[in-house]
Design a protein around this motif. Structure first.
Motif, mmCIF file in Angstrom:
data_model
loop_
_atom_site.group_PDB
_atom_site.id
_atom_site.type_symbol
_atom_site.label_atom_id
_atom_site.label_comp_id
_atom_site.label_asym_id
_atom_site.label_seq_id
_atom_site.Cartn_x
_atom_site.Cartn_y
_atom_site.Cartn_z
ATOM 1 N N ASN A 67 2.419 17.581 3.256
ATOM 2 C CA ASN A 67 3.187 17.611 4.511
ATOM 3 C C ASN A 67 4.694 17.511 4.294
ATOM 4 O O ASN A 67 5.427 17.065 5.171
ATOM 5 N N GLY A 68 5.158 17.909 3.124
ATOM 6 C CA GLY A 68 6.590 17.867 2.853
ATOM 7 C C GLY A 68 6.858 17.577 1.383
ATOM 8 O O GLY A 68 5.944 17.247 0.610
ATOM 9 N N PRO A 69 8.119 17.679 0.971
ATOM 10 C CA PRO A 69 8.465 17.447 -0.442
ATOM 11 C C PRO A 69 8.574 15.954 -0.761
ATOM 12 O O PRO A 69 8.607 15.103 0.118
ATOM 13 N N GLY A 70 8.636 15.660 -2.072
ATOM 14 C CA GLY A 70 8.918 14.297 -2.533
ATOM 15 C C GLY A 70 7.748 13.337 -2.432
ATOM 16 O O GLY A 70 7.941 12.158 -2.115
ATOM 17 N N LEU A 71 6.522 13.814 -2.710
ATOM 18 C CA LEU A 71 5.359 12.931 -2.601
ATOM 19 C C LEU A 71 5.404 11.828 -3.656
ATOM 20 O O LEU A 71 5.635 12.089 -4.846
ATOM 21 N N GLU A 72 5.177 10.594 -3.227
ATOM 22 C CA GLU A 72 5.078 9.433 -4.114
ATOM 23 C C GLU A 72 3.965 8.517 -3.612
ATOM 24 O O GLU A 72 3.501 8.648 -2.476
ATOM 25 N N TYR A 73 3.541 7.594 -4.468
ATOM 26 C CA TYR A 73 2.525 6.611 -4.108
ATOM 27 C C TYR A 73 3.074 5.205 -4.345
ATOM 28 O O TYR A 73 3.742 4.950 -5.355
ATOM 29 N N LYS A 74 2.788 4.329 -3.403
ATOM 30 C CA LYS A 74 3.138 2.916 -3.564
ATOM 31 C C LYS A 74 1.863 2.135 -3.878
ATOM 32 O O LYS A 74 0.932 2.104 -3.081
ATOM 33 N N VAL A 75 1.843 1.517 -5.067
ATOM 34 C CA VAL A 75 0.717 0.691 -5.492
ATOM 35 C C VAL A 75 1.065 -0.769 -5.197
ATOM 36 O O VAL A 75 2.073 -1.287 -5.690
ATOM 37 N N SER A 76 0.238 -1.414 -4.393
ATOM 38 C CA SER A 76 0.464 -2.817 -4.029
ATOM 39 C C SER A 76 -0.761 -3.637 -4.431
ATOM 40 O O SER A 76 -1.898 -3.210 -4.197
ATOM 41 N N ILE A 128 -5.934 -4.744 -3.421
ATOM 42 C CA ILE A 128 -5.183 -3.572 -3.872
ATOM 43 C C ILE A 128 -5.123 -2.560 -2.726
ATOM 44 O O ILE A 128 -6.099 -2.374 -1.989
ATOM 45 N N LYS A 129 -3.976 -1.923 -2.579
ATOM 46 C CA LYS A 129 -3.861 -0.828 -1.601
ATOM 47 C C LYS A 129 -2.894 0.225 -2.120
ATOM 48 O O LYS A 129 -1.953 -0.080 -2.870
ATOM 49 N N ILE A 130 -3.143 1.458 -1.732
ATOM 50 C CA ILE A 130 -2.335 2.607 -2.147
ATOM 51 C C ILE A 130 -1.837 3.310 -0.893
ATOM 52 O O ILE A 130 -2.629 3.634 -0.002
ATOM 53 N N GLN A 131 -0.534 3.550 -0.812
ATOM 54 C CA GLN A 131 0.047 4.251 0.340
ATOM 55 C C GLN A 131 0.917 5.391 -0.146
ATOM 56 O O GLN A 131 1.670 5.243 -1.122
ATOM 57 N N TRP A 186 6.624 7.416 5.508
ATOM 58 C CA TRP A 186 5.386 6.857 4.980
ATOM 59 C C TRP A 186 4.169 7.448 5.676
ATOM 60 O O TRP A 186 4.203 7.769 6.860
ATOM 61 N N GLY A 187 3.075 7.541 4.911
ATOM 62 C CA GLY A 187 1.788 7.913 5.464
ATOM 63 C C GLY A 187 1.150 6.743 6.187
ATOM 64 O O GLY A 187 1.745 5.662 6.328
ATOM 65 N N PRO A 188 -0.089 6.913 6.656
ATOM 66 C CA PRO A 188 -0.763 5.845 7.402
ATOM 67 C C PRO A 188 -0.924 4.577 6.572
ATOM 68 O O PRO A 188 -1.000 4.621 5.340
ATOM 69 N N GLU A 189 -0.980 3.460 7.269
ATOM 70 C CA GLU A 189 -1.210 2.187 6.595
ATOM 71 C C GLU A 189 -2.587 2.222 5.922
ATOM 72 O O GLU A 189 -3.596 2.521 6.554
ATOM 73 N N PRO A 190 -2.652 1.921 4.616
ATOM 74 C CA PRO A 190 -3.930 2.079 3.898
ATOM 75 C C PRO A 190 -4.870 0.900 4.102
ATOM 76 O O PRO A 190 -4.463 -0.188 4.525
ATOM 77 N N ARG A 196 -11.753 6.138 -4.411
ATOM 78 C CA ARG A 196 -12.207 7.479 -4.061
ATOM 79 C C ARG A 196 -11.945 7.718 -2.569
ATOM 80 O O ARG A 196 -12.447 6.983 -1.736
ATOM 81 N N HIS A 197 -11.155 8.745 -2.301
ATOM 82 C CA HIS A 197 -10.811 9.115 -0.921
ATOM 83 C C HIS A 197 -10.050 7.997 -0.203
ATOM 84 O O HIS A 197 -10.040 7.929 1.008
ATOM 85 N N CYS A 198 -9.438 7.079 -0.949
ATOM 86 C CA CYS A 198 -8.765 5.975 -0.261
ATOM 87 C C CYS A 198 -7.585 6.460 0.560
ATOM 88 O O CYS A 198 -7.198 5.815 1.517
ATOM 89 N N LEU A 199 -6.993 7.588 0.160
ATOM 90 C CA LEU A 199 -5.879 8.133 0.931
ATOM 91 C C LEU A 199 -6.372 9.165 1.942
ATOM 92 O O LEU A 199 -5.989 9.153 3.098
#
Length: 297
Positions: free
Chosen positions: A14-23, A56-59, A66-70, A84-87
């Motif tokens: 849905n746009g450029p600059g995709l990243e993931y936040k690992v918490s 653990i959560k991935i966003q 930001w994408g939806p709250e994981p 698996r399919h967490c996003l």
């Protein structure tokens, strides 16, 4: 502790600059999250004790936000945690409604509706477009009768306004807007109430003559089937001599607007007639051009 997940497909960025936040944080021990922003789809938490539970959560995010709250998952140190399919499981219907919905009534049957688009992070998928829903609640000609006439138009793509046609004159409406993606519709906006003004009456459906005599003739007509406003009277136009001439005599007939009404006309010669209805605003009128009678006396 190794953490991995299924990356989003390119069409889901849905746009450029995709990243993931690992918490992550120790379950029932830590209150604050340890966070890492990465571009790959795996991460290793080092120097952990053996078999300690972690939350653990991935966003995901891109340049739009930001994408939806994981959802939060539980994993144990010393093991590999695989999401698996967490996003992707969070890619569902949109979660926000358009704001600042406003309508501009352009005429008796058409309006322009505008809105503020939903934030990209609330789309939860690809934007497909917007639905505009409107409900005709009542006609001011019969205000005690509650109507339930519902209509919807779809407008594809990213937009902030639309034109809604084919409204009924002299009526009360409510209108809402919602965004939709591939999965379905998001929530509707707060309803907006508006009224359409009076419009031009339809043509008089019946105009007949009877009892033609040397100095008079009886005219009988019925009111228009759709008034589009409050009728104030009828306009009878006729002229003497040939019917190709412009109408030269005008009679305005005000009455109680019964189902069938009549009028006695007393000209002489050859008469051509048109029947009109009139209504309140700016003294408008609508003529029955096809119901023209020629009367020889």
């Amino acid at each position: 502790m190794g953490i991995s997940w299924e990356p989003l497909l390119p069409v889901e960025h849905n746009g450029p600059g995709l990243e993931y936040k690992v918490s992550y944080r120790k379950l029932a021990v830590d209150d604050t999250w340890t966070e890492h922003l990465i571009k790959r789809h795996s991460f290793v938490v080092r120097n952990t004790s053996t078999f300690i539970p972690y939350e653990i959560k991935i966003q995901s995010r891109n340049s739009h936000g930001w994408g939806p709250e994981p959802k939060i998952a539980t994993g144990y140190s010393g093991e590999d945690v695989i999401f698996r399919h967490c996003l992707r499981e969070n890619l569902s219907v949109p979660t926000a409604a358009p704001r600042d919905v406003a309508v501009e009534v352009m005429n008796t049957t058409v309006l322009r509706v505008s809105w503020t688009p939903v934030p990209p992070a609330t789309l939860r998928g690809h934007l497909k477009g917007y639905h505009v829903h409107w409900l005709r609640k009542r006609s001011f000609l019969n205000p005690d009768k509650i109507l339930d006439e519902r209509h919807t138009l779809s407008f594809p793509g990213k937009r902030t306004h639309a034109i809604v046609p084919n409204l009924d004159a002299f009526s009360e409406y409510t209108l809402t807007v919602n965004v939709f993606n591939k999965k379905g519709n998001g929530p509707s906006s707060d309803p907006v109430t508006f009224n359409t003004p009076e419009g031009v009456p339809e043509q008089v459906p019946i105009l007949t003559t009877s009892n033609a005599q040397k100095e008079s003739i009886r005219l009988v007509w019925a009111p228009p089937l759709v008034a589009n406003g409050i009728l104030t009277g009828y306009l009878l136009q006729y002229h003497l001599s040939m019917c190709t001439q412009e109408l030269t005599h005008v009679h305005t007939h005000h009455n109680n607007l019964r189902l069938v009404d009549s009028y006695i006309l007393k000209p002489s010669g050859i008469v051509c007639m048109n029947m009109c209805t009139t209504f309140d605003f700016t003294y408008g009128r609508q003529c029955v051009q096809y119901l023209t009678y020629i009367w020889f006396v």
